[in-house]
Write a protein that holds these residues in place. Sequence first.
Motif, short mmCIF file in Angstrom:
data_model
loop_
_atom_site.label_atom_id
_atom_site.label_comp_id
_atom_site.label_asym_id
_atom_site.label_seq_id
_atom_site.Cartn_x
_atom_site.Cartn_y
_atom_site.Cartn_z
N ASP A 18 0.81 -1.17 0.09
CA ASP A 18 0.05 0.01 -0.03
C ASP A 18 1.05 1.03 -0.02
OD1 ASP A 18 -2.28 -1.62 -0.22
OD2 ASP A 18 -2.58 -1.45 2.06
N PRO A 22 1.07 2.23 -4.17
CA PRO A 22 -0.54 2.75 -4.10
C PRO A 22 -1.17 2.71 -5.56
CG PRO A 22 1.02 4.56 -3.95
CD PRO A 22 1.91 3.47 -3.94
N HIS A 25 -3.95 0.57 -6.64
CA HIS A 25 -5.31 0.50 -6.19
C HIS A 25 -5.85 1.93 -6.78
CE1 HIS A 25 -4.31 -2.34 -3.24
NE2 HIS A 25 -3.20 -1.63 -2.45
N ARG A 29 -9.83 -0.46 -4.63
CA ARG A 29 -8.92 -1.61 -4.38
C ARG A 29 -9.28 -3.09 -4.94
NH1 ARG A 29 -5.26 -2.80 0.10
NH2 ARG A 29 -5.46 -0.85 0.66
#
Length: 145
Positions: A18, A22, A25, A29
């Motif tokens: 994450d 990132p 996503h 997600r």
Amino acid sequence: MASHHPIMTLDELTAFLDREFPQIHLGGRTYFVDEIGPLTARMRMDYHERHLRPGGTISGPAMMALADLALYAAILAHIGPVALAVTTSLNFNFLRKPEPRALVAHCRLLKLGKRLAVGEVSISSEGSADVVCHATGTYSIPDRR
């Protein structure tokens, strides 16, 4: 040499992905690490229209991303948070059309050395034992001096 048992927890691995990636996503997600074990990892890609190709099937690039990410997750779980471990080769065999639902990737590491990791990934539609895609891949692991 890396351990045959994970050194990162599922929560640590998820937090690392994450934080460092990132972009996986963007749009919401859809990728989840479900499990890690000795030389293994299981990931899920939720069904979403952004993963479709003309004809309404899940696209090859979506399955390729899932396989590459599952391989990366399995390796990192065993060597620790090394963001610069990189794919050096991937080979894909698309075996059948996936069902219009989530895909599950089962990754098994075949070799986990100091400089190279080799693994295989079998992808199935969630709830089905039929493999829709089989991939093999090699990662280069940077020197950790």
